[in-house]
Design a protein around this motif. Structure first.
Motif, PDB file in Angstrom:
ATOM      1  N   MET A   5      36.089  15.718  26.510  1.00  0.00           N
ATOM      2  CA  MET A   5      35.517  16.390  25.336  1.00  0.00           C
ATOM      3  C   MET A   5      36.141  15.818  24.069  1.00  0.00           C
ATOM      4  O   MET A   5      37.335  15.561  24.017  1.00  0.00           O
ATOM      5  CB  MET A   5      35.761  17.900  25.409  1.00  0.00           C
ATOM      6  N   VAL A   6      35.312  15.613  23.047  1.00  0.00           N
ATOM      7  CA  VAL A   6      35.776  15.156  21.741  1.00  0.00           C
ATOM      8  C   VAL A   6      35.532  16.278  20.755  1.00  0.00           C
ATOM      9  O   VAL A   6      34.438  16.832  20.689  1.00  0.00           O
ATOM     10  CB  VAL A   6      35.023  13.888  21.292  1.00  0.00           C
ATOM     11  N   ASN A   7      36.552  16.653  19.984  1.00  0.00           N
ATOM     12  CA  ASN A   7      36.376  17.751  19.053  1.00  0.00           C
ATOM     13  C   ASN A   7      36.950  17.404  17.699  1.00  0.00           C
ATOM     14  O   ASN A   7      37.311  16.263  17.431  1.00  0.00           O
ATOM     15  CB  ASN A   7      37.010  19.034  19.604  1.00  0.00           C
ATOM     16  N   SER A   8      37.042  18.407  16.819  1.00  0.00           N
ATOM     17  CA  SER A   8      37.484  18.163  15.453  1.00  0.00           C
ATOM     18  C   SER A   8      38.908  17.645  15.392  1.00  0.00           C
ATOM     19  O   SER A   8      39.300  17.013  14.417  1.00  0.00           O
ATOM     20  CB  SER A   8      37.352  19.453  14.631  1.00  0.00           C
ATOM     21  N   GLN A   9      39.709  17.896  16.420  1.00  0.00           N
ATOM     22  CA  GLN A   9      41.068  17.381  16.431  1.00  0.00           C
ATOM     23  C   GLN A   9      41.084  15.859  16.536  1.00  0.00           C
ATOM     24  O   GLN A   9      42.071  15.219  16.226  1.00  0.00           O
ATOM     25  CB  GLN A   9      41.846  18.001  17.598  1.00  0.00           C
ATOM     26  N   SER A  10      39.974  15.283  16.994  1.00  0.00           N
ATOM     27  CA  SER A  10      39.850  13.832  17.068  1.00  0.00           C
ATOM     28  C   SER A  10      39.329  13.244  15.767  1.00  0.00           C
ATOM     29  O   SER A  10      39.063  12.052  15.686  1.00  0.00           O
ATOM     30  CB  SER A  10      38.902  13.454  18.216  1.00  0.00           C
ATOM     31  N   GLY A  11      39.162  14.089  14.757  1.00  0.00           N
ATOM     32  CA  GLY A  11      38.714  13.621  13.458  1.00  0.00           C
ATOM     33  C   GLY A  11      37.233  13.772  13.215  1.00  0.00           C
ATOM     34  O   GLY A  11      36.731  13.376  12.173  1.00  0.00           O
ATOM     35  N   TYR A  12      36.503  14.359  14.157  1.00  0.00           N
ATOM     36  CA  TYR A  12      35.067  14.544  14.005  1.00  0.00           C
ATOM     37  C   TYR A  12      34.750  16.002  13.699  1.00  0.00           C
ATOM     38  O   TYR A  12      35.510  16.906  14.056  1.00  0.00           O
ATOM     39  CB  TYR A  12      34.329  14.111  15.273  1.00  0.00           C
ATOM     40  N   ASP A  13      33.598  16.203  13.037  1.00  0.00           N
ATOM     41  CA  ASP A  13      33.148  17.565  12.792  1.00  0.00           C
ATOM     42  C   ASP A  13      32.153  17.989  13.866  1.00  0.00           C
ATOM     43  O   ASP A  13      31.308  18.841  13.642  1.00  0.00           O
ATOM     44  CB  ASP A  13      32.532  17.696  11.395  1.00  0.00           C
ATOM     45  N   SER A  14      32.253  17.369  15.040  1.00  0.00           N
ATOM     46  CA  SER A  14      31.367  17.667  16.158  1.00  0.00           C
ATOM     47  C   SER A  14      32.184  17.837  17.432  1.00  0.00           C
ATOM     48  O   SER A  14      33.269  17.269  17.570  1.00  0.00           O
ATOM     49  CB  SER A  14      30.352  16.534  16.366  1.00  0.00           C
ATOM     50  N   THR A  15      31.647  18.621  18.355  1.00  0.00           N
ATOM     51  CA  THR A  15      32.213  18.755  19.690  1.00  0.00           C
ATOM     52  C   THR A  15      31.255  18.102  20.672  1.00  0.00           C
ATOM     53  O   THR A  15      30.068  18.427  20.690  1.00  0.00           O
ATOM     54  CB  THR A  15      32.410  20.239  20.056  1.00  0.00           C
ATOM     55  N   CYS A  16      31.761  17.165  21.465  1.00  0.00           N
ATOM     56  CA  CYS A  16      30.920  16.406  22.386  1.00  0.00           C
ATOM     57  C   CYS A  16      31.423  16.555  23.819  1.00  0.00           C
ATOM     58  O   CYS A  16      32.631  16.501  24.064  1.00  0.00           O
ATOM     59  CB  CYS A  16      30.900  14.925  22.009  1.00  0.00           C
ATOM     60  N   THR A  17      30.495  16.709  24.739  1.00  0.00           N
ATOM     61  CA  THR A  17      30.809  16.837  26.153  1.00  0.00           C
ATOM     62  C   THR A  17      30.055  15.774  26.933  1.00  0.00           C
ATOM     63  O   THR A  17      28.848  15.590  26.733  1.00  0.00           O
ATOM     64  CB  THR A  17      30.422  18.232  26.674  1.00  0.00           C
ATOM     65  N   CYS A  18      30.753  15.071  27.818  1.00  0.00           N
ATOM     66  CA  CYS A  18      30.111  14.045  28.633  1.00  0.00           C
ATOM     67  C   CYS A  18      29.208  14.697  29.672  1.00  0.00           C
ATOM     68  O   CYS A  18      29.626  15.614  30.378  1.00  0.00           O
ATOM     69  CB  CYS A  18      31.165  13.180  29.325  1.00  0.00           C
ATOM     70  N   ASN A  19      27.961  14.221  29.765  1.00  0.00           N
ATOM     71  CA  ASN A  19      27.059  14.777  30.774  1.00  0.00           C
ATOM     72  C   ASN A  19      26.465  13.734  31.707  1.00  0.00           C
ATOM     73  O   ASN A  19      25.702  14.075  32.607  1.00  0.00           O
ATOM     74  CB  ASN A  19      25.933  15.592  30.111  1.00  0.00           C
ATOM     75  N   THR A  20      26.805  12.442  31.503  1.00  0.00           N
ATOM     76  CA  THR A  20      26.358  11.392  32.416  1.00  0.00           C
ATOM     77  C   THR A  20      27.491  10.395  32.611  1.00  0.00           C
ATOM     78  O   THR A  20      27.966   9.799  31.642  1.00  0.00           O
ATOM     79  CB  THR A  20      25.117  10.653  31.868  1.00  0.00           C
ATOM     80  N   VAL A  21      27.932  10.216  33.860  1.00  0.00           N
ATOM     81  CA  VAL A  21      29.037   9.313  34.168  1.00  0.00           C
ATOM     82  C   VAL A  21      28.568   8.272  35.171  1.00  0.00           C
ATOM     83  O   VAL A  21      27.940   8.602  36.183  1.00  0.00           O
ATOM     84  CB  VAL A  21      30.248  10.079  34.739  1.00  0.00           C
ATOM     85  N   THR A  22      28.861   6.997  34.875  1.00  0.00           N
ATOM     86  CA  THR A  22      28.560   5.899  35.783  1.00  0.00           C
ATOM     87  C   THR A  22      29.808   5.050  35.954  1.00  0.00           C
ATOM     88  O   THR A  22      30.366   4.567  34.965  1.00  0.00           O
ATOM     89  CB  THR A  22      27.409   5.028  35.252  1.00  0.00           C
ATOM     90  N   SER A  23      30.263   4.886  37.188  1.00  0.00           N
ATOM     91  CA  SER A  23      31.464   4.093  37.487  1.00  0.00           C
ATOM     92  C   SER A  23      32.652   4.543  36.634  1.00  0.00           C
ATOM     93  O   SER A  23      33.365   3.730  36.034  1.00  0.00           O
ATOM     94  CB  SER A  23      31.190   2.601  37.268  1.00  0.00           C
ATOM     95  N   SER A  24      32.836   5.845  36.565  1.00  0.00           N
ATOM     96  CA  SER A  24      33.944   6.477  35.836  1.00  0.00           C
ATOM     97  C   SER A  24      33.860   6.294  34.325  1.00  0.00           C
ATOM     98  O   SER A  24      34.824   6.560  33.606  1.00  0.00           O
ATOM     99  CB  SER A  24      35.302   5.940  36.336  1.00  0.00           C
ATOM    100  N   VAL A  25      32.718   5.824  33.827  1.00  0.00           N
ATOM    101  CA  VAL A  25      32.518   5.643  32.387  1.00  0.00           C
ATOM    102  C   VAL A  25      31.431   6.599  31.915  1.00  0.00           C
ATOM    103  O   VAL A  25      30.351   6.668  32.512  1.00  0.00           O
ATOM    104  CB  VAL A  25      32.118   4.192  32.054  1.00  0.00           C
ATOM    105  N   CYS A  26      31.728   7.344  30.849  1.00  0.00           N
ATOM    106  CA  CYS A  26      30.723   8.257  30.308  1.00  0.00           C
ATOM    107  C   CYS A  26      29.619   7.452  29.623  1.00  0.00           C
ATOM    108  O   CYS A  26      29.887   6.621  28.753  1.00  0.00           O
ATOM    109  CB  CYS A  26      31.353   9.227  29.310  1.00  0.00           C
ATOM    110  N   MET A  27      28.386   7.693  30.027  1.00  0.00           N
ATOM    111  CA  MET A  27      27.246   6.957  29.489  1.00  0.00           C
ATOM    112  C   MET A  27      26.451   7.781  28.473  1.00  0.00           C
ATOM    113  O   MET A  27      25.651   7.233  27.724  1.00  0.00           O
ATOM    114  CB  MET A  27      26.313   6.532  30.627  1.00  0.00           C
ATOM    115  N   GLN A  28      26.670   9.099  28.457  1.00  0.00           N
ATOM    116  CA  GLN A  28      25.931   9.938  27.517  1.00  0.00           C
ATOM    117  C   GLN A  28      26.718  11.204  27.220  1.00  0.00           C
ATOM    118  O   GLN A  28      27.273  11.834  28.120  1.00  0.00           O
ATOM    119  CB  GLN A  28      24.559  10.309  28.077  1.00  0.00           C
TER     120      GLN A  28
END
Length: 245
Positions: free
Chosen positions: A1-24
């Motif tokens: 998850m990426v949130n405002s503590q990472s410097g963004y004004d958005s919260t993002c959650t990974c919902n598609t993973v391919t070969s241990s890499v988040c694709m979406q």
């Protein structure tokens, strides 16, 4: 998850993973205002050269549509030179040539869809969607091949008489937050009349009172039970990206 503590004004959650890499990622913005376009975003001048929005002056003639149609920048809806702000980077590829571009835009800003001809929130566009893209002075399909969340210096919301502008080769609206480009353009006619009298402004961080009034009307409609209609009118803060820098 990426949130405002990472410097963004958005919260993002990974919902598609391919070969241990988040694709979406699915994201939700916490920002209450539109950052519109980054200062590095390029306009096309009347002579065909490019100029970053950070350097644009009121009165500069810029490309707003196909066939080299140019109009003056009459004002800025709002702008801020200092500070880092969140944008989505839409990587666009022309379907008729090798021409490509990346537009940096806030998720709640309106971009013109090629297939429907309608303005859509940038945050609702997906990889594979096609936007209106300028290639050899004509509007052609520009396919979105990648979407990335990023931060850039400053934000700018230029205003032209037609309500459209070419940014990084993409046909974009002047407007954000509300989905109806035509309605926003009509309401902003009051503001255009005002700046014809007193002149435009570049460095105001506040959105003009006409748009604030429109958002207030939207809230009243909610109170009186117009939730479904409003959900199709006002940006809901949700968007998807392929990667985060």
């Amino acid at each position: 998850m990426v949130n405002s503590q990472s410097g963004y004004d958005s919260t993002c959650t990974c919902n598609t993973v391919t070969s241990s890499v988040c694709m979406q990622y699915t994201c939700s913005t916490t920002s209450k205002s539109a950052s519109c376009f980054a200062g590095t975003s390029l306009t096309t001048l009347a002579d065909g050269t490019f100029k970053p929005l950070a350097d644009i002056q009121i009165g500069d003639q810029v490309l707003v549509n196909r066939n080299n149609t140019v109009e003056p920048i009459t004002s800025f809806i709002h702008a801020k030179r200092e500070g880092l702000f969140t944008f989505i980077a839409l990587q666009i590829q022309s379907v008729v040539s090798n021409l490509s571009s990346t537009i940096l835009v806030s998720a709640n800003h309106l971009i013109f869809d090629y297939d429907s001809g309608e303005a859509r929130f940038a945050g609702k566009l997906r990889v594979g969607d096609r936007v209106q893209f300028i290639d050899n002075s004509e509007i052609v399909p520009g396919e979105i091949v990648h979407i990335q969340l990023t931060k850039q210096q400053g934000y700018y919301a230029p205003l032209t008489p037609s309500g459209t502008i070419i940014i990084d080769g993409v046909v974009a609206s002047n407007y954000a937050t509300v989905s109806n480009h035509a309605l926003a353009h009509q309401i902003m006619g009051i503001y255009r009349w005002w700046i014809d009298l007193v002149g435009g402004s570049k460095w105001s961080e506040e959105i003009p009172w006409m748009l604030q009034t429109m958002l207030s009307i939207e809230q009243l409609i909610r109170w009186f039970g117009g939730q479904i209609a409003i959900n199709n009118f006002n940006y809901d803060g949700q968007f998807e990206v392929s990667s985060i820098t």
